[in-house]
Design a protein around this motif. Structure first.
Motif, PDB file in Angstrom:
ATOM      1  N   THR A  32       0.837  -1.185   0.000  1.00 31.39           N
ATOM      2  CA  THR A  32       0.000   0.000   0.000  1.00 31.39           C
ATOM      3  C   THR A  32       0.879   1.244   0.000  1.00 31.39           C
ATOM      4  O   THR A  32       2.029   1.207   0.458  1.00 31.39           O
ATOM      5  CB  THR A  32      -0.938   0.013   1.217  1.00 31.39           C
ATOM      6  OG1 THR A  32      -1.792   1.161   1.128  1.00 31.39           O
ATOM      7  CG2 THR A  32      -0.152   0.091   2.514  1.00 31.39           C
ATOM      8  N   ILE A  33       0.364   2.338  -0.539  1.00 27.56           N
ATOM      9  CA  ILE A  33       1.093   3.604  -0.589  1.00 27.56           C
ATOM     10  C   ILE A  33       0.703   4.414   0.641  1.00 27.56           C
ATOM     11  O   ILE A  33      -0.468   4.723   0.852  1.00 27.56           O
ATOM     12  CB  ILE A  33       0.779   4.352  -1.889  1.00 27.56           C
ATOM     13  CG1 ILE A  33       1.221   3.515  -3.097  1.00 27.56           C
ATOM     14  CG2 ILE A  33       1.463   5.706  -1.907  1.00 27.56           C
ATOM     15  CD1 ILE A  33       0.869   4.134  -4.430  1.00 27.56           C
ATOM     16  N   SER A  34       1.702   4.762   1.452  1.00 20.32           N
ATOM     17  CA  SER A  34       1.433   5.441   2.725  1.00 20.32           C
ATOM     18  C   SER A  34       1.540   6.950   2.628  1.00 20.32           C
ATOM     19  O   SER A  34       0.898   7.658   3.391  1.00 20.32           O
ATOM     20  CB  SER A  34       2.401   4.927   3.801  1.00 20.32           C
ATOM     21  OG  SER A  34       3.745   5.127   3.398  1.00 20.32           O
ATOM     22  N   CYS A  35       2.350   7.488   1.694  1.00 18.89           N
ATOM     23  CA  CYS A  35       2.549   8.936   1.625  1.00 18.89           C
ATOM     24  C   CYS A  35       2.934   9.306   0.196  1.00 18.89           C
ATOM     25  O   CYS A  35       3.659   8.557  -0.478  1.00 18.89           O
ATOM     26  CB  CYS A  35       3.621   9.394   2.615  1.00 18.89           C
ATOM     27  SG  CYS A  35       3.791  11.197   2.743  1.00 18.89           S
ATOM     28  N   VAL A  36       2.465  10.465  -0.279  1.00 18.06           N
ATOM     29  CA  VAL A  36       2.753  10.966  -1.621  1.00 18.06           C
ATOM     30  C   VAL A  36       3.124  12.438  -1.503  1.00 18.06           C
ATOM     31  O   VAL A  36       2.408  13.204  -0.842  1.00 18.06           O
ATOM     32  CB  VAL A  36       1.544  10.798  -2.566  1.00 18.06           C
ATOM     33  CG1 VAL A  36       1.862  11.338  -3.948  1.00 18.06           C
ATOM     34  CG2 VAL A  36       1.120   9.348  -2.649  1.00 18.06           C
ATOM     35  N   GLY A  79       4.264   0.727   2.059  1.00 17.43           N
ATOM     36  CA  GLY A  79       4.255   0.053   3.361  1.00 17.43           C
ATOM     37  C   GLY A  79       3.440  -1.217   3.297  1.00 17.43           C
ATOM     38  O   GLY A  79       2.890  -1.606   2.257  1.00 17.43           O
ATOM     39  N   GLU A  80       3.343  -1.886   4.457  1.00 16.22           N
ATOM     40  CA  GLU A  80       2.587  -3.131   4.552  1.00 16.22           C
ATOM     41  C   GLU A  80       1.099  -2.840   4.443  1.00 16.22           C
ATOM     42  O   GLU A  80       0.600  -1.849   4.960  1.00 16.22           O
ATOM     43  CB  GLU A  80       2.878  -3.836   5.887  1.00 16.22           C
ATOM     44  CG  GLU A  80       4.257  -4.469   5.952  1.00 16.22           C
ATOM     45  CD  GLU A  80       4.388  -5.658   5.011  1.00 16.22           C
ATOM     46  OE1 GLU A  80       3.409  -6.388   4.849  1.00 16.22           O
ATOM     47  OE2 GLU A  80       5.471  -5.817   4.435  1.00 16.22           O
ATOM     48  N   VAL A 101       8.438   3.275  10.489  1.00 13.43           N
ATOM     49  CA  VAL A 101       7.453   2.593  11.332  1.00 13.43           C
ATOM     50  C   VAL A 101       8.056   2.172  12.669  1.00 13.43           C
ATOM     51  O   VAL A 101       7.310   1.897  13.617  1.00 13.43           O
ATOM     52  CB  VAL A 101       6.887   1.365  10.598  1.00 13.43           C
ATOM     53  CG1 VAL A 101       6.117   1.782   9.379  1.00 13.43           C
ATOM     54  CG2 VAL A 101       8.002   0.398  10.208  1.00 13.43           C
ATOM     55  N   ASN A 102       9.378   2.123  12.787  1.00 10.76           N
ATOM     56  CA  ASN A 102       9.995   1.801  14.071  1.00 10.76           C
ATOM     57  C   ASN A 102      10.300   3.039  14.892  1.00 10.76           C
ATOM     58  O   ASN A 102      10.926   2.937  15.951  1.00 10.76           O
ATOM     59  CB  ASN A 102      11.280   0.988  13.853  1.00 10.76           C
ATOM     60  CG  ASN A 102      12.346   1.771  13.090  1.00 10.76           C
ATOM     61  OD1 ASN A 102      12.049   2.819  12.497  1.00 10.76           O
ATOM     62  ND2 ASN A 102      13.559   1.267  13.083  1.00 10.76           N
TER      63      ASN A 102
END
Length: 772
Positions: A299-303, A318-319, A379-380
């Motif tokens: 999936t696309i998390s940011c553009v 991302g996942e 994400v961490n």
């Protein structure tokens, strides 16, 4: 481990259908072996090439001596995938023998069971059925009847009570015998009765009033006065008095008719700029981007759009979120790479740059002052920096110019073209090669980073720094940059950007670490040489000390900080400021001396935060002298039912904010403490993304979980969207508009399937009204 002849294999549904090895149909957990001819696999490799599931083991298959390969169904994922290949004849025979042995044992068990059943002797009666018959209950043929009667004369007789001494009876005990009461032994007759409800009917009648007919006539020829009657009427005093009384009012009315149109509709005049009829509102598909290698099952998390180079757009993958836990999480790094991808309008097939990251990027931003610097949140919880200045020429070369020539001296963004032009010779050469991989030049220290995913990142103005000892102040170096990040671990962190020397040193040691990872296992592999010592300057904890309430921010909105630096003494040279200090490593970050910092008054330290509980928190921080933590004074508004996914300041009003989360959106105004100035009703689906329009103050776009884009025009409707359009079959994950020119505006929309849609906004949604 211990089975070098076994290779885990992931077979997709299409491959399972080709080779007839579908789970629970062709192969099961009991019959899990499938022999596939070597020639069929080689033919599949030739047909589908790299897209074939057997392509990673092409060399093993070609070197296999036998004619058939053994493919085993692995439902328990013992070796990490749903199938595995046995790559040697000896191991193949062992697997088949083990299956035959299991089948022989099962047949032996079945034969023994049948023999045991045959050995049983028939049942012989020993007289037990007589005992059962004796103990059973049987009715007698003749029943005993008891009849109790009473003399009829005693029926209805009055009852008299007498006194009696209890001592006269034996044992001083008087017994009251029970008797049957006739009141409760009366048999009631039964009869069937039917009841039906019938409404009462009433007949009424009405009659129109009848009138008797009569003859009537209409005169259509006007009656005219005679000449004598006309002369008498014009010379009468009554007519003169009438004209004298009304001529002033008539003159004023005629003047008004000449000045203005009395038949003009003032209500329609309020929308004077709108064209007659319903204008066309649409989002035209311009381009779409996807990549099989990096965006498959992602999936696309940011553009984000490139701030200065036209046609360059970046996105992070991302996942895909799911309700069930992912299988084989340990192998996630082997299946997917954490990257940021840069595409160009003029070469949509090939990637321009690939930015590698240590973990999946949840959010990122281009620096507004230096677009070659990109900051991202992992994400961490880590914060990562990239420097793409070495590839700036490559990005600018994708923009077409007249006569297919590129002026390297001009770095200004080009004007928007009407469509996608044919690629030049240089673009074709670049498309034939793999995109450059750019490593991150700085990464924050994990112990000092966020403990949960960094959900939002913002750049502060290029010459600013939030002062640690109160208020806001100007930094010592005009080229210094600062970052602000937030996370759902209830913290907001302020970061100072590492120097150029620190970034180059980090990048060189990162390359050494990657080379060291390919060394033999007996060589030590530690991270002691890596300079992961980038720490935040200030940490703000969003907690209420009274009731220990935590606010896990998912989005934040900061005002522009204003500051001034009070210089004292002689100014240092630029080389002295940039010279690295070997005695004091970068880990010892400290703020400027308070002697050279002037605390500014009337500086707004207010900010908006949207948390994961759907609350909008309006807070500020005021740091006391000699303290490193801030105690926020917050006001929270519980409006949304889910986590806030959008919290954006209006590009036209600094005190207007848009918040989106769950099934509602709201518009807030700073200073209004009783709630939002506009909030929507609960929608049928979820709102997943949103953005303000860059050209019209009353327009914003909202993405939904059904793949639609809702276009809200507050000048037309405030209770429902003025228009909606279906963009994808999946969830809309991010929206970002861009103004390429005065006549061309784009809207980037990403979905949960890893596809980025570029839409061209129509002119109706681009040009604001005169009074908007």
């Amino acid at each position: 481990i211990g089975h070098p002849e076994i290779f885990p294999l992931l077979l997709t549904a299409k491959t399972q259908e080709i080779f007839n090895c579908r789970p629970d149909e062709d192969v099961t957990e009991e019959n899990c072996f499938k022999c596939i001819k070597k020639e069929d696999i080689i033919q599949d490799l030739k047909t589908r090439a790299k897209t074939s599931d057997f392509h990673p083991f092409k060399k093993v298959i070609l070197e296999y001596p036998g004619e058939e390969l053994l493919v085993v169904f692995d439902p328990s994922f013992q070796y990490g995938q749903n199938f595995y290949i046995v790559a040697s004849e000896e191991a193949k025979e062992n697997h088949l023998k083990s299956l035959a042995a299991v089948e022989e044992r099962e047949e032996t068990v079945e034969e023994n069971t049948e023999e045991t059943l045959e050995v049983h002797k028939p049942w012989v009666s020993l007289g037990s059925e007589k005992e059962v018959e004796e103990e059973s209950l049987k009715e007698r043929d003749t029943k005993i009847k008891y009849k109790i009667s009473r003399a009829r004369r005693k029926f209805g007789a009055p009852i008299t009570f007498t006194d009696k001494n209890a001592s006269d009876d034996k044992d001083s005990y008087a017994e009251c015998m029970a008797y049957e009461d006739d009141t409760f032994s009366i048999k009631m007759l039964e009869r069937d009765v039917g009841v039906q409800m019938v409404p009462k009917l009433r007949e009424t009648s009405t009659q129109t009033k009848w009138t008797y007919p009569k003859n009537a006539s209409t005169q259509y020829w006007p009656r005219q006065l005679s000449n004598e009657a006309k002369a008498e009427s014009l010379s009468s005093e009554k007519l003169k008095e009438f004209l004298t009384a009304v001529h002033i009012r008539m003159e004023i009315a005629l003047q008004q008719n000449e000045i203005m149109n009395v038949f003009f509709d003032d209500w329609k005049g309020l929308a004077e700029d709108q064209e007659e009829g319903k204008p066309d509102v649409y989002l035209k598909a311009y381009q779409s981007f996807t990549d099989v290698q990096y965006l498959k099952n992602r999936t696309i998390s940011c553009v984000r759009w490139h701030p200065t180079i036209y046609g360059i757009i970046a996105l992070s993958a991302g996942e895909q979120p799911s309700d069930e836990e992912q299988v084989n999480l340990s192998n996630k790094s082997l299946l997917y790479q954490s990257v940021i991808l840069l595409w160009s309008f003029f070469d949509p097939i090939c990637l321009q740059l690939v930015l590698k990251a240590p973990e999946d990027i949840y959010c990122f931003q281009f620096s507004p002052s230096d677009p070659n610097i990109i900051a991202g949140g992992c994400v961490n919880g880590q914060v990562v920096l990239w420097d793409i200045s070495k590839h700036e020429t490559k990005l600018q070369s994708t923009v077409p110019v007249p006569d297919e020539t590129i002026d390297s001296a001009e770095g200004e963004p080009r004007a928007a073209t009407a469509g996608v032009t044919e690629p030049s010779r240089m673009q074709v050469q670049q498309s034939s090669t793999e995109p450059p991989l750019v490593r991150h030049c700085a990464a924050s220290s994990i112990p000092y980073s966020h403990t949960k995913p960094a959900t939002d990142v913002h750049w502060l103005p290029c010459n600013s720094e939030d002062k640690q000892k109160g208020g806001t102040s100007e930094h010592r170096d005009e080229n210094s940059l600062q970052l602000v990040t937030c996370s759902s671990d209830c913290s907001i962190l302020f970061w100072d950007i590492p120097s150029i020397e620190h970034r180059e040193n980090f990048l060189s040691q990162k390359i050494k670490e990657e080379k060291r990872s390919h060394m033999p296992p007996d060589v030590s592999d530690t991270d002691e040489d890596l300079d992961l010592s980038w720490k935040p300057l200030i940490k703000i904890n969003l907690r209420e000390r009274d009731d220990n309430t935590e606010y896990g921010p998912t989005r934040m909105s900061l005002k522009e900080l204003q500051y001034r630096y009070k210089r004292s003494g002689k100014a240092k040279s630029l080389s002295a400021l940039r010279a690295p200090i070997k005695e004091s490593p970068y880990t010892e970050i400290s703020t400027s001396s308070s002697k050279n910092l002037e605390v500014l008054e009337n500086i707004s330290t207010d900010f908006f935060v949207g948390n994961e509980d759907g609350e909008v928190v309006y807070s500020n921080w005021q740091m006391k002298i000699d303290t490193n933590s801030a105690k926020p004074h917050s006001q929270k508004y519980a409006l949304h039912t889910e986590a806030i996914n959008t919290l954006q300041q209006s590009p036209f009003f600094k005190d207007i904010f848009l918040s989106i989360g769950g099934q509602k959106f709201a518009i807030w105004k700073e200073g209004v403490t009783n709630g939002p100035i506009l909030q929507s009703s609960c929608s049928a689906g979820r709102y997943t993304a949103g953005q303000w329009s860059l050209t019209r103050p009353g327009v914003f776009f909202i993405g939904r979980d059904n793949g639609n884009i809702d276009i809200w025009d507050l000048l037309k409707k405030t209770h429902e969207p003025s228009h909606f359009q279906t963009i994808s079959k999946s969830i809309i994950t991010f929206i970002n508009p861009s103004s390429a020119s005065a006549e061309q505006h784009f809207l980037a929309v990403s979905d949960n399937l890893g596809v980025l849609h570029i839409l061209e906004i129509c002119q109706t949604l681009c040009h604001p009204l005169s009074n908007e």
